[in-house]
Enzyme design. Structure first.
Site, mmCIF file in Angstrom:
data_model
loop_
_atom_site.group_PDB
_atom_site.id
_atom_site.type_symbol
_atom_site.label_atom_id
_atom_site.label_comp_id
_atom_site.label_asym_id
_atom_site.label_seq_id
_atom_site.Cartn_x
_atom_site.Cartn_y
_atom_site.Cartn_z
ATOM 1 N N THR A 1 6.783 21.578 -35.818
ATOM 2 C CA THR A 1 8.028 21.023 -35.286
ATOM 3 C C THR A 1 8.847 22.122 -34.626
ATOM 4 O OG1 THR A 1 8.081 19.339 -37.018
ATOM 5 C CG2 THR A 1 10.124 19.739 -35.837
ATOM 6 N N SER B 1 1.571 16.660 -32.836
ATOM 7 C CA SER B 1 2.316 15.393 -32.787
ATOM 8 C C SER B 1 3.826 15.625 -32.795
ATOM 9 C CB SER B 1 1.935 14.515 -33.983
ATOM 10 O OG SER B 1 2.235 15.174 -35.200
ATOM 11 N N LYS B 2 4.257 16.808 -33.199
ATOM 12 C CA LYS B 2 5.689 17.096 -33.313
ATOM 13 C C LYS B 2 6.396 17.167 -31.963
ATOM 14 C CE LYS B 2 5.663 17.321 -37.814
ATOM 15 N NZ LYS B 2 6.339 16.310 -38.642
ATOM 16 N N ASP B 3 5.645 17.304 -30.885
ATOM 17 C CA ASP B 3 6.263 17.245 -29.553
ATOM 18 C C ASP B 3 7.041 15.944 -29.386
ATOM 19 O OD1 ASP B 3 5.042 19.633 -28.976
ATOM 20 O OD2 ASP B 3 3.803 18.869 -27.342
#
Length: 346
Positions: free
Chosen positions: A79, A47-49
């Site tokens: 991240t 999800s850090k994209d």
């Protein structure tokens, strides 16, 4: 015959629009309808994209980030990988301060993307000069033409998920979502998604997941930062020994804590029964969902979305390594090693 070639300009165009997958009866609790938002389908496998691209492009738009500059960040691994990936595509240097708790797999992946990595001791206070927070700040002060992403205290962390993850989940559930279960580390994912969902329907319950050894649950309930809550734990990217301003505690209805061992076994269980190779925090999110179900939080009509934040490949030297699991004391008569599934032909 002349046909247009269908191709993306680069991997950054693949960020977002991750799938919602219905969880089977083997994994899902008995009562309710349970779906996983599988963030491993992002090109950087987490999800850090979303926040890496959003924060960097906002810095470019504001003129804060210019060609040839250096991007510095504090990270437990995911991240950092996303920032390194975006930096490679956009032509920036990348320096990352990483907790020693991060798996060797994550650290190797950061280096593979061309990032310079500083590995900092995990079990020191946030204000210790050796902590990855302080090391990143020092590097930013020392390196000319650098920016510090500072995801723990960056409002754009929340905005990235308000603008993408929240709307995606609302659309994918046709507005029928009743509960969101999400891990909280920096707090950006759960806070941004929560803000959007609450705007659409204030009755949607936002259920945060915290770790034993972290201060977030007690702070949410009492507004007190209690250092006595802090002790070493193994889950990466979940919980904190400080209070991130990127966490909107008012948007979260409650927190549930999970144990390291339970989260590890749940991740392995999901992988074996859903065919989804998920990370440690995904196991934590599903374990919290099971605990909440046991408390009667979900009825038969509940539509529950559980965010699976990253991919199991980041944890091959940890939760998917039988030796590591044995060293942690995570195997017993009920939860045995997967070595029993291997036969060596001589």
């Amino acid at each position: 015959m002349n046909q247009d070639i269908q191709a993306y300009d680069n991997v950054l165009q693949l960020i977002g629009e991750t799938p919602l997958i219905k969880l089977s009866e083997k994994v899902a609790p008995y009562s309710g309808n349970f779906y996983a938002k599988v963030e491993a389908f992002n090109p950087g496998h987490s999800s850090k994209d979303r926040i890496a691209l959003h924060i960097i492009e906002e810095a470019e738009r504001k003129g804060i980030l210019k060609p040839g500059d250096t991007i510095i960040e504090t990270t437990s691994g995911n991240t950092g990988f996303s920032i390194a990936m975006v930096s490679r595509i956009k032509g920036y240097d990348c320096i990352l301060a990483v907790s020693s708790k991060s798996s060797a797999d994550k650290i190797d992946m950061l280096k593979s993307m061309g990032a310079k990595v500083y590995v900092c001791p995990a079990h020191v206070s946030a204000d210790d000069e050796r902590s990855y927070y302080q090391v990143a700040k020092r590097l930013h002060e020392e390196i000319k033409d650098s920016i510090y992403i500072n995801q723990y205290f960056n409002e754009l962390n929340i905005d990235a998920h308000y603008n993408s993850t929240g709307p995606e989940i609302w659309k994918q559930t046709a507005g029928k979502i009743t509960h969101l279960v999400a891990c909280s580390g920096t707090g950006g994912t759960i806070s941004g998604t929560a803000r959007f969902l609450k705007e659409q329907n204030p009755d949607v319950q936002i259920l945060g997941v915290d770790a034993y050894g972290s201060v977030l649950k007690k702070y949410h309930e009492t507004q007190e930062f209690d250092k006595n809550e802090i002790y070493p734990y193994r889950i990466e990217g979940l919980g904190k020994n400080l209070i991130p301003t990127a966490t909107d505690f008012e948007a979260i209805d409650s927190f549930t804590k999970v144990k390291d061992e339970d989260a590890a076994h749940m991740a392995r269980f999901i992988s074996q029964h859903e065919g989804l190779f998920v990370g440690y925090t995904s196991g934590a999110a599903m374990q919290a969902t099971k605990q909440l179900a046991a408390q009667g939080v979900f009825d038969k009509d509940a539509v529950v979305v559980v965010i699976f934040p990253d991919h199991g490949s980041r944890y091959m030297s940890k939760i998917y390594n039988d030796k590591w699991m044995e060293e942690q004391g995570f195997f017993d008569s009920v939860s045995t090693a997967t070595q029993q599934h291997i036969e060596y032909v001589k």
